[in-house]
Enzyme design. Structure first.
Site, PDB file in Angstrom:
ATOM      1  N   CYS A  45     -74.559  42.378 -16.550  1.00 54.24           N
ATOM      2  CA  CYS A  45     -74.974  42.982 -15.285  1.00 54.24           C
ATOM      3  C   CYS A  45     -73.710  43.413 -14.544  1.00 54.24           C
ATOM      4  O   CYS A  45     -72.638  42.830 -14.735  1.00 54.24           O
ATOM      5  CB  CYS A  45     -75.760  41.941 -14.481  1.00 54.24           C
ATOM      6  N   HIS A  46     -73.833  44.407 -13.677  1.00 55.54           N
ATOM      7  CA  HIS A  46     -72.656  44.894 -12.955  1.00 55.54           C
ATOM      8  C   HIS A  46     -72.007  43.791 -12.116  1.00 55.54           C
ATOM      9  O   HIS A  46     -70.800  43.801 -11.877  1.00 55.54           O
ATOM     10  CB  HIS A  46     -73.026  46.093 -12.068  1.00 55.54           C
ATOM     11  N   THR A  47     -72.798  42.819 -11.670  1.00 54.16           N
ATOM     12  CA  THR A  47     -72.249  41.705 -10.879  1.00 54.16           C
ATOM     13  C   THR A  47     -71.212  40.918 -11.684  1.00 54.16           C
ATOM     14  O   THR A  47     -70.204  40.461 -11.139  1.00 54.16           O
ATOM     15  CB  THR A  47     -73.394  40.774 -10.419  1.00 54.16           C
ATOM     16  N   HIS A  67     -75.187  35.885 -16.244  1.00 56.32           N
ATOM     17  CA  HIS A  67     -76.317  35.333 -15.487  1.00 56.32           C
ATOM     18  C   HIS A  67     -77.651  35.992 -15.818  1.00 56.32           C
ATOM     19  O   HIS A  67     -78.659  35.657 -15.217  1.00 56.32           O
ATOM     20  CB  HIS A  67     -76.040  35.445 -13.973  1.00 56.32           C
ATOM     21  N   GLU A  68     -77.666  36.911 -16.785  1.00 54.96           N
ATOM     22  CA  GLU A  68     -78.942  37.475 -17.255  1.00 54.96           C
ATOM     23  C   GLU A  68     -79.121  36.997 -18.686  1.00 54.96           C
ATOM     24  O   GLU A  68     -78.358  37.416 -19.565  1.00 54.96           O
ATOM     25  CB  GLU A  68     -78.879  39.017 -17.264  1.00 54.96           C
ATOM     26  N   CYS A  97     -86.001  25.303  -4.865  1.00 56.34           N
ATOM     27  CA  CYS A  97     -86.062  23.832  -4.887  1.00 56.34           C
ATOM     28  C   CYS A  97     -87.480  23.338  -4.666  1.00 56.34           C
ATOM     29  O   CYS A  97     -87.854  22.249  -5.086  1.00 56.34           O
ATOM     30  CB  CYS A  97     -85.100  23.240  -3.854  1.00 56.34           C
ATOM     31  N   CYS A 100     -87.503  23.125   0.647  1.00 57.29           N
ATOM     32  CA  CYS A 100     -86.894  23.604   1.898  1.00 57.29           C
ATOM     33  C   CYS A 100     -87.844  24.547   2.641  1.00 57.29           C
ATOM     34  O   CYS A 100     -88.843  25.007   2.080  1.00 57.29           O
ATOM     35  CB  CYS A 100     -85.566  24.301   1.589  1.00 57.29           C
ATOM     36  N   CYS A 103     -88.559  27.774   0.719  1.00 54.61           N
ATOM     37  CA  CYS A 103     -89.455  27.619  -0.439  1.00 54.61           C
ATOM     38  C   CYS A 103     -90.886  27.334   0.014  1.00 54.61           C
ATOM     39  O   CYS A 103     -91.841  27.729  -0.658  1.00 54.61           O
ATOM     40  CB  CYS A 103     -88.954  26.494  -1.350  1.00 54.61           C
ATOM     41  N   CYS A 111     -84.014  30.169  -0.998  1.00 49.86           N
ATOM     42  CA  CYS A 111     -83.910  28.703  -1.020  1.00 49.86           C
ATOM     43  C   CYS A 111     -82.616  28.205  -0.369  1.00 49.86           C
ATOM     44  O   CYS A 111     -81.531  28.694  -0.666  1.00 49.86           O
ATOM     45  CB  CYS A 111     -83.978  28.247  -2.475  1.00 49.86           C
ATOM     46  N   ARG A 115     -79.772  28.954  -3.138  1.00 48.91           N
ATOM     47  CA  ARG A 115     -79.480  30.380  -2.898  1.00 48.91           C
ATOM     48  C   ARG A 115     -78.157  30.753  -3.563  1.00 48.91           C
ATOM     49  O   ARG A 115     -77.248  29.929  -3.663  1.00 48.91           O
ATOM     50  CB  ARG A 115     -79.373  30.589  -1.386  1.00 48.91           C
ATOM     51  N   CYS A 175     -82.448  39.215 -13.588  1.00 56.49           N
ATOM     52  CA  CYS A 175     -81.623  39.663 -12.453  1.00 56.49           C
ATOM     53  C   CYS A 175     -81.962  41.082 -12.022  1.00 56.49           C
ATOM     54  O   CYS A 175     -82.867  41.290 -11.230  1.00 56.49           O
ATOM     55  CB  CYS A 175     -80.134  39.546 -12.767  1.00 56.49           C
ATOM     56  N   ARG A 370     -78.382  48.599 -19.832  1.00 57.67           N
ATOM     57  CA  ARG A 370     -78.257  47.188 -20.185  1.00 57.67           C
ATOM     58  C   ARG A 370     -77.857  47.060 -21.644  1.00 57.67           C
ATOM     59  O   ARG A 370     -78.382  47.751 -22.514  1.00 57.67           O
ATOM     60  CB  ARG A 370     -79.585  46.434 -19.967  1.00 57.67           C
TER      61      ARG A 370
END
Length: 377
Positions: A45-47, A67-68, A97, A100, A103, A111, A115, A175, A370
């Site tokens: 991902c670009h992130t 993270h994907e 979670c 909270c 949530c 969250c 988060r 993501c 992707r």
């Protein structure tokens, strides 16, 4: 392997902008409220690229990015009751979670506990890393670190999905795809037959266009500075294109003239504050809704005349398409299984894990939407 350290391959970013290095890492067992996942497929991902380049953030190296992804649970830590070994899962960069105020709210997915936190380099339970090389800790990324054959993730960041779903396709749901799709379907909420403008035709913008297509939009106007993206965007339902560089008047004015006063909905997926203003000012007065998705630079300020609000235009923001990771993401996977959502057209490349650096090259050159990376290959 339950309760034991696992040695496996991981692609480690040792310093900003330098190629990832394939290393043997030690992955500790999951602690309280954690699960250890065997990653089968991950995508770029670009992130990941953004934090690998570390041009505008704190450089936190060495780090395992990613993270994907999709995989299955190898083992679970103390207190984990909703997941068990063998479950097919998607690790998510944000969490749920369940306890909270966010949530508990039907209106929020942000969250308090889980988060997104780009500065966190260890696990929430004890602040420690679960990765090490020769006893030296390696930093985590977004609580997921999927550029490793095994990773440890907080159970609140793990979506259990249909075991029949092909992980090499649905991994992208974790993501960018959900962020764009949800921005349109959950936040902009275009009605059938309405017009939608999408600013930025990268992966997230194309997912926003896909959401407009699913919603039955009559016109989907793509706005991008890169004319090479226009042909590809047609596959995602985009019907018309505007390149701001080709006009000598503001884009919002161009779109207003094209649409008899403005589009019904707009979704901004660039992170450019200029595009954010344009996306807001190009929606129709009386009922237009603009949704901001892109992440701005920290010093940006949004400036528009208050009359734009008084004339009944609405401006909204969204995080991860307003999807709650554990509750909602399994349903996005089902949309694909039911053929309501097309994922294959987002996947432009596939590579073995050993060639992960090529995925960075494809993205930096703007050649991929992707790229799926097959672990163990």
């Amino acid at each position: 392997t339950t309760g034991q350290i696992i040695r496996c391959k991981a692609a480690v970013a040792w310093e900003a902008g330098k190629p990832l290095v394939m290393e043997e890492v030690e992955v500790a067992p999951p602690q309280k409220h954690e699960v250890r996942i065997k990653i089968l497929f991950t995508s770029l991902c670009h992130t990941d690229v953004y934090f690998w380049e570390a041009k505008g953030q704190t450089p936190l190296f060495p780090r395992i990015l990613g993270h994907e992804a999709g995989g299955f649970v190898e083992s679970v830590g103390e207190g984990v009751t909703d997941l068990q070994p063998g479950d097919h899962v998607l690790p998510i960069f944000t969490g749920e979670c369940g306890d909270c105020p966010h949530c508990q709210s039907e209106e929020s997915n942000m969250c308090d506990l889980l988060r997104i936190n780009t500065e966190r380099v260890g696990m929430i339970h004890d602040g420690e890393s679960r990765f090490s090389i020769n006893g030296k800790p390696i930093n985590h990324f977004l609580g997921t670190s999927t550029f490793s054959e095994y990773t440890v993730v907080h159970s609140g960041q793990v979506a259990k999905i249909n075991p029949e779903a092909p992980l090499d396709k649905v991994c992208i749901v974790s993501c960018g795809l959900s962020t764009g799709l949800g921005a349109t379907l959950n936040v902009a909420k275009p009605k059938k037959g309405q017009s939608v403008a999408v600013f930025g035709l990268g992966a997230v913008g194309l997912a926003a266009a896909e959401g407009a297509r699913i919603a039955g939009a009559s016109r989907i106007i793509g706005v991008d500075l890169n004319p090479n993206r226009f042909e590809q965007a047609k596959k995602f339902g985009v019907t018309e294109f505007v390149n701001p560089r080709e006009h000598d008047k503001p884009v919002q004015q161009v779109i207003a003239e094209m649409t008899n006063g403005g589009v019904d909905r707009s979704v901004e997926c660039t992170g450019s504050v200029q595009a954010m203003i344009q996306a807001f000012e190009c929606v129709h007065d009386g009922w237009g809704v603009a949704v901001l998705v892109g992440v701005p630079s920290k010093d940006d300020a949004f400036k528009t005349h208050p009359m734009n609000f008084l004339n009944e235009r609405t401006l909204k923001g969204t995080f991860f398409g307003n999807y709650k990771p554990k509750t909602d993401i399994p349903g996005v996977v089902e949309k694909y299984m039911n053929k309501e959502l097309e994922l294959e057209k987002f996947i432009t490349h596939t590579l073995p894990f050993s060639e992960i650096n090529k995925a960075f090259d494809y993205m930096l050159k703007g050649e991929s939407i992707r790229c799926i990376i097959t672990m163990g290959a």
